[in-house]
Design an enzyme around this catalytic site. Structure first.
Site, PDB file in Angstrom:
ATOM      1  N   GLU A  65     -11.459  49.688 -29.273  1.00 12.87           N
ATOM      2  CA  GLU A  65     -10.587  50.671 -28.621  1.00 12.87           C
ATOM      3  C   GLU A  65      -9.974  50.161 -27.320  1.00 12.87           C
ATOM      4  O   GLU A  65     -10.211  50.722 -26.247  1.00 12.87           O
ATOM      5  CB  GLU A  65     -11.359  51.975 -28.359  1.00 12.87           C
ATOM      6  CG  GLU A  65     -11.801  52.665 -29.639  1.00 12.87           C
ATOM      7  CD  GLU A  65     -12.616  53.936 -29.395  1.00 12.87           C
ATOM      8  OE1 GLU A  65     -12.977  54.197 -28.244  1.00 12.87           O
ATOM      9  OE2 GLU A  65     -12.869  54.662 -30.365  1.00 12.87           O
TER      10      GLU A  65
ATOM     11  N   GLU B 256     -12.940  54.953 -37.410  1.00  9.99           N
ATOM     12  CA  GLU B 256     -13.898  55.971 -36.972  1.00  9.99           C
ATOM     13  C   GLU B 256     -13.287  57.339 -37.280  1.00  9.99           C
ATOM     14  O   GLU B 256     -12.223  57.666 -36.763  1.00  9.99           O
ATOM     15  CB  GLU B 256     -14.177  55.886 -35.469  1.00  9.99           C
ATOM     16  CG  GLU B 256     -14.720  54.540 -35.011  1.00  9.99           C
ATOM     17  CD  GLU B 256     -15.031  54.513 -33.503  1.00  9.99           C
ATOM     18  OE1 GLU B 256     -14.971  55.579 -32.850  1.00  9.99           O
ATOM     19  OE2 GLU B 256     -15.297  53.418 -32.990  1.00  9.99           O
TER      20      GLU B 256
END
Ligand SMILES: [Zn+2]
Ligand SMILES: [Zn+2]
Ligand SMILES: [Zn+2]
Lengths: 633, 633, 633
Positions: free
Chosen positions: B144, B315
């Site tokens: 991320e 995710e």
């Protein structure tokens, strides 16, 4: 128990020639106590080691000879400017990393060893000189620990002390890593010196890290206070108190209180309504000049517990103050009402802050009993009325309560660390429960989570209790009535981890919190009976008896015998209904009071308080606006 | 193309004895992929140079033997604590000048050369060991990028690197002065070493200065990622991915994606609705437990472009999360819906985050497919349903779209630098256009501003495009249908200056933006047809054909052949009307869907998604709440 | 007096070849003045000591030969980058302790001696070269003192200078301790070197400390400006001006103005409405494209006082600007209206900012009279209209006013230091009084608190005056009509202490402020006549004649002869009523104008201004939207 009145006074602010007249007026007004000294360090020690106590000798003498009893404060909340030259690193540091500078008060870090030594030195000097003084009838340590957000310091001193504290607690970095779960995000430490304070991290720090920092910070206050008390005890037999504040939860008041004889607090109802209470605009408008009808009572009951029965109001708002966003004047009658309310809750003494409004300094707009021109402020006449009424009133006695509410500082730290919903606040939760009970007209005891005997209460309530201490767990059977745990109760182990069985893990109660939700304002989760949960809702599972259902047919509240678990945050109306039912089940008679009306009984008398701006009729009584009525219990 | 499911797993969080059972349950649930390793640096290298890969060997072996394919993450998002001792200046610095400390994650500055070298070292060690491992079927770099506002760093390392970057770009300070217009306010430099980062200036910095800093910051991410990819390529033929986030625009994802094989993203619909979307309170209440109906789809389509067709959800939210302001639970059905929506948009794989909820650490309140007590969380059953449904579903195929929307990161930086109206946001603008198209039931492609062939779309939309790249300008004639530029399009040259002809300077379109206005909330500029502009309105001049008028008779939209320019920000209803007309003109059939209903076709199947909490009837179909229905296309 | 027009121009921004055409167009448009040079330091001195004035010689020559008169600005608001290498500590520091960096403008601390010396050097060089230049007809010092919050600096230089200032003022620490009341909270100092700047204290600093810091900060600006003026006087006989801003109260403009010949200000009506005016959303929407109808007039009247009769608008908004939160375009007609309004209030000249919109730099979105492509922007035609109208208009003359309003910068500092109610603001208070008078259609003079003769006004108003200066006290009898003091007037001594008699201590008026209240929004204190106080209410006592009662029968306003004291902040409607009655009592004829209509007379002409978006009929006149009508007085 005798009830008495007093006032806070700063002889150093006024010409010595004025002291005798001031003292005489205090006594004539019916005041017994005068608190002095707590900000006077620069006059007691104008330069390092250059002491000047003579003026204080004379002030105590003047006051004492007027018949007043002195509460002498240690001056450690306001170190003089020269202290910074000796200890340039003594300042607390804020969460953004900025030193909090000299120029007001409380400019010290609780972890600074050098400053602590200075405090012990000045306290010893004061104790030695006045410990046996016949006029000094009580002591106060420091002033308002925690005021102005001063518990949490991110200084070098705090960092070093925190590392020591952790090393003591965990003995090895590996033990700490395991306890905190530092394998998460590779946060593992190989030495205590690697551990920093949990501020300015990229995103949130580990809650276990933060929680230990909160525990540490509280412990530092306890130790700081104890160092003073230990010295005072060597020189005096007078009781020692500290003056706490409203809704300060950053340190464990029970722990500080354990070292003291008397708990006291500083009660500013109108300021507190404005600056530290969640309430609708309408509620704040209704009580603009009265303060919230339950906020003071909550603290009265809380500090009665902290003081193990002995408690005072050390500073009572006597008129408009200077520090809230807006500062209206109390309605006529409120000063009397506030005072009597404190007595109804068991206060031994109520002291007003302050005698004469100071024309200078930060608090020049803070009303006193006298105006700056020495004329009586409106509050003084109400004080004199109370003084007269006290003379006729029966002696106070310990008041029985059927209901107890557990209030736990560690829970406040825990949910502040991990609110999960932005408006989840532990004080707010407990206060909502307290308010519902007050609306029922009940006497309430607030109790510590370390209480080891519940036999005196029919109903014990514990919403949001972070962990269930072993002592309290062991005491559960002692309660003859019901014990009700509320949302998030025992949902964590002391190391902040989720228990293997998910909690609440209550003895004999087969219930687990399978999942939780936090809800934004405006959202609610409906219950089957028309009520609703707001802020917080839990999905319960297990075989415990369901006593309340959600609309989705999940359990909202379950029980096993007298042990209940409520899995959500009820709206105010729903909570009133739930707690009313629980009271009824325990044979506790309740009322449904109007929002402005409150009552308390001390067994001998029943006190009625109309906090409203309009008159009320209730149970045959006429209650004028902002009034107190005492009737036989 | 095969569609598959997976999960994120942290073997280092659990006893090794539990791994086999976990792996078996994953496989039994229908999962194919398991992502591991991305936060495990402190376990892989507990002390500098002291490597321990054995446990990872065993974990991969256990997972692989259970039939799972491993996605192995490089652990560079969480450098261990000892890294700071080696590189004390590696931390990023926030815009207020404060180092962002150790204690959570992403605590590094992309410009720090020393940390970059450490990353290359650990990646090389991992790649060498696992590059040919048969169970390691994909790699993920870091985690991320950009999460927690970590792209823009104001550190010494960043300053030095920025000066180098500027020197490369401009070669001489005079060239930079000219490009930036530094004669304005005497901001001229005589050397690159005089140039600081554009934070903490007295008032706003030169937008040209800020824009180059934004470009530089994006380039640093690209270079950081590329350094890892270059090493991985030497050791493995498995595809390499990165997991992007939602609404992170601080770096050019196309540029990072160009070095990778697969784009993936982390999709948290409920959290994102709450913390990163402009919407009314009513809309947020309607979709409280579902997330916004278009936000995920937008990112699916965006990352399909970033991945040049290959993309995953790395995710997927499986239940309540911990990090949004409020964290309600998904409606039953939403986990299935979200998963199928990803597949309908072309995802190859959807992995859930995470397998078992961790009882410790920052994310202890983040749901997994299992609860902390290893019982199934509600999401797991929906995952198993999807797994079964996948077995019966036709193979996925590339889905045709008639409409393309240009999304450009540089435009986000530009208008963030110079919003001109406080609520002008490039993502918001593009998302409004995207939502209008979704409400019409269309398949949409999101495309890069560097697209060189528009022949496959009938309608191409480019609102707010900062500058028109030469490639796209050259491609305009390739579009057989219409190309529509929106407000602020090509209103600046790359150096941020206003073009001499004022823009939009579109080929063959005689239109200039004579003047612009930004409008506060509540103000609107009426159009002649009853519609309105909000936020932004432009005064157009020129001889282009006017296709839409403002109430003041100025042009609102003009055209030349298939090239349109729209000089304002239409309200949602007006935008729907404008785009509907444009679709009709291009022979694109549209619908007018209810706010909770969305659809996508992949040519073979048409998917219907009811994001609402109530059932819907539509085109003869019955859609239960929170449901997906697949019908032949 | 001749009225004239002009424009701000930056020859350094454009190729020299363009200057002649620009100059010719300016002249042809009817402009007389051209302001140049104030941001050009980096071009005048590209490196330390390396001077290049040749281009400026040529620019002045080109402009002068076109018939324009030059206003030459000193370039000290934008020191070049090399200045920082010479004086690294010259930057101002914000209240959080962060240096305010290079990269925009005003990046200097007024207290830095080294930078002051550099300013004197460059001003001397400019003055020497151009002091006698026949085209340079006026000078401007620096630019917009105080813009971007640059008066209060917490730098080392400021701290050192503040200590010197205090030493000069108090001579001994003991005198300072007594004046500040430092016995409060043990804040006593034993040396001036112990005194810090009053930022980052734990809680609020002593208001006396803050107030002296505010006085000091204002004095630093006065001294900085005077240093430039003193040099200019040696070389030129042209008048010297400074261009002030709107609602900047951080320094005493009267004191700066006393050293100058002309006051000027920078009038941005639409930006100011949006970013610095308390008003309802409805009011802001009504005047979105016009600006507030009274805000400019207030400053015109204020700066007429600051300039002792001579004042200009140095920068007039000509179209949308770039710096407000939202930046709509003016209604057609507003540029003309604003210009004429300035002339109606006595302006000698109105200059527009700026000639041509710059395509680069921070202000690239700030409209000029020309667009970046050199085409006329909409404002230019209105300017040309005014130029034509000026030719026909009678000469301006000094305009009589019956009413004066005292405006005092020290009062702004005082109540900013101690608002007591969060929304108590001195400017807001005075502006409310001003607006009420404007609504009555009156000419108003704003006057300094040091005015020594009130004989020319029938009504003098002084709400919120911190202290009553001796001069003004002595002048009170000179007023033939009424003098009205408002809430908080003379409630403090200069050292910020409460006066022994509590104030307002007005000659012959037996009235004391026994107690004050601040009230939150939504709360009001009712008056007996139906009006109400908001924000602030005082309890008055004494034997003065009561002319207005509160509903609780306390005095709201009292008088003794022509001296009045009003003990509260009236709502707008109540204030209009009170002031109307006072005017009537003094024989001042008033109107009751609609909210968009305003008027002023200069004795010869009466000017009517319709600030509204709709046409108005009034007293037989037809006023189109956004229009000015001039009729014989
Ligand atoms: Zn206090
Ligand atoms: Zn994630
Ligand atoms: Zn300006």
């Amino acid at each position: 128990m005798t009830r008495s009145l007093g006032v806070c006074y700063y002889p150093e602010h006024w010409p010595e020639t004025q002291w005798p007249e001031d003292a005489a007026r205090m006594a004539a007004s019916g005041l017994t106590w005068v608190r002095i000294g707590e900000f006077a360090w620069s006059r007691l020690e104008p330069a390092p080691g250059k002491l000047d106590f003579d003026w204080l000798d004379r002030a105590i003498d003047v006051l004492g000879r007027a018949g007043l009893k002195v509460v002498l404060g240690t001056p450690t909340a306001t170190p003089p400017r020269w202290m910074l030259d000796r200890h340039p690193d003594m300042l607390a540091v804020d969460a953004a990393g900025r030193p909090r500078k000299f120029g007001s008060r409380r400019h010290y870090c609780f972890s600074h060893r050098g400053y602590l030594a200075e405090c012990k030195r000045i306290v010893a000097l004061l104790a030695e000189r006045y410990g046996a003084n016949p006029h000094v009838a009580a002591w106060q340590t420091d002033n308002e620990y925690g005021c102005h957000d001063t518990i949490l310091s991110y200084s070098d001193a705090a960092r070093a002390a925190f590392r020591d504290w952790l090393a003591q607690r965990y003995q090895s970095p590996d033990a700490l890593n395991r306890a905190w779960g530092n394998v998460f995000w590779s946060m593992e430490y190989s030495g205590f010196d690697q551990i920093d304070l949990p501020n300015l991290t990229v995103t949130e720090a580990n809650p276990a890290h933060v929680m230990d920092f909160r525990r540490f910070a509280s412990d530092q206050v306890v130790a700081f206070n104890r160092a003073q008390v230990d010295i005072l005890r060597r020189y005096t037999r007078a009781p020692v108190a500290h003056n706490y504040m409203g809704r300060i939860t950053e340190f464990d008041h029970y722990a500080v209180g354990a070292d003291l004889d008397i708990a006291s607090w500083d009660s500013y109802p109108i300021g507190f309504l404005s600056d530290r209470l969640e309430a609708t605009d309408a509620h704040k408008a209704d009580f603009l000049r009265q303060g919230d009808p339950d906020f003071q009572a909550f603290h009265h009951d809380l500090y009665r517990a902290v003081g193990r029965g002995r408690w005072w109001v050390m500073e009572q708002q006597p008129g408009p103050v200077n520090w809230a966003p807006y500062n209206p004047a109390p309605l006529p009658g409120m000063v009397r009402l506030w005072t009597w309310e404190a007595f109804a809750h068991g206060a031994e003494a109520v002291l007003y802050f302050r005698w004469r409004q100071a024309p200078f300094g930060q608090e020049q707009m803070h009303a006193g009993l006298l105006r700056p021109d020495s004329e009586p402020a409106p509050g003084l006449a109400e004080v004199e009325t109370v003084a007269r009424e006290l003379a006729d009133a029966p002696m106070a006695q310990a008041a029985p309560a059927d209901v107890a509410l557990v209030f736990d500082y560690a829970s406040a730290w825990a949910w502040d660390t991990q609110p999960q919903g932005a408006d989840f606040d532990y004080f707010r939760l407990c206060f909502a429960w307290y308010r519902a009970l007050r609306r029922m007209g009940l006497n309430i005891d607030i109790i510590s989570p370390d209480t080891d005997d519940l036999s005196q209460w029919k109903l014990v309530l514990a919403p949001g209790l972070f962990t269930l201490p072993d002592t309290l767990r062991a005491a559960l059977p002692s309660c003859s009535g019901a014990v009700v745990f509320g949302p998030r109760a025992n949902s964590r182990r002391p190391d902040f981890s989720i228990p293997p069985d998910l909690g609440p893990s209550l003895p004999g109660l087969d219930a687990r919190v399978a999942r939780v939700e936090s809800l934004p304002p405006g959202s609610a989760l409906p219950l089957a009976n028309g009520g609703q949960f707001v802020h917080w809702a839990e999905e319960l599972e297990g075989k415990a008896v369901v006593v309340l259902l959600r609309e989705d047919n999940r359990a909202a509240m379950v029980r096993a015998g007298g042990l209940y678990y409520l899995g959500g945050w009820p709206s105010d109306a729903t909570l009133f209904s739930i707690l009313s039912d629980l009271c009824a089940a325990q044979g506790i008679a309740t009322r449904d009071l109007p929002s402005a009306l409150r009552t308390r009984s001390d067994g001998k008398s029943r006190f009625w308080f109309n906090h409203g701006a309009s008159a009320l009729e209730w149970e045959g009584l006429h209650l004028p606006p902002a009034s107190m009525l005492r009737v036989p219990a």
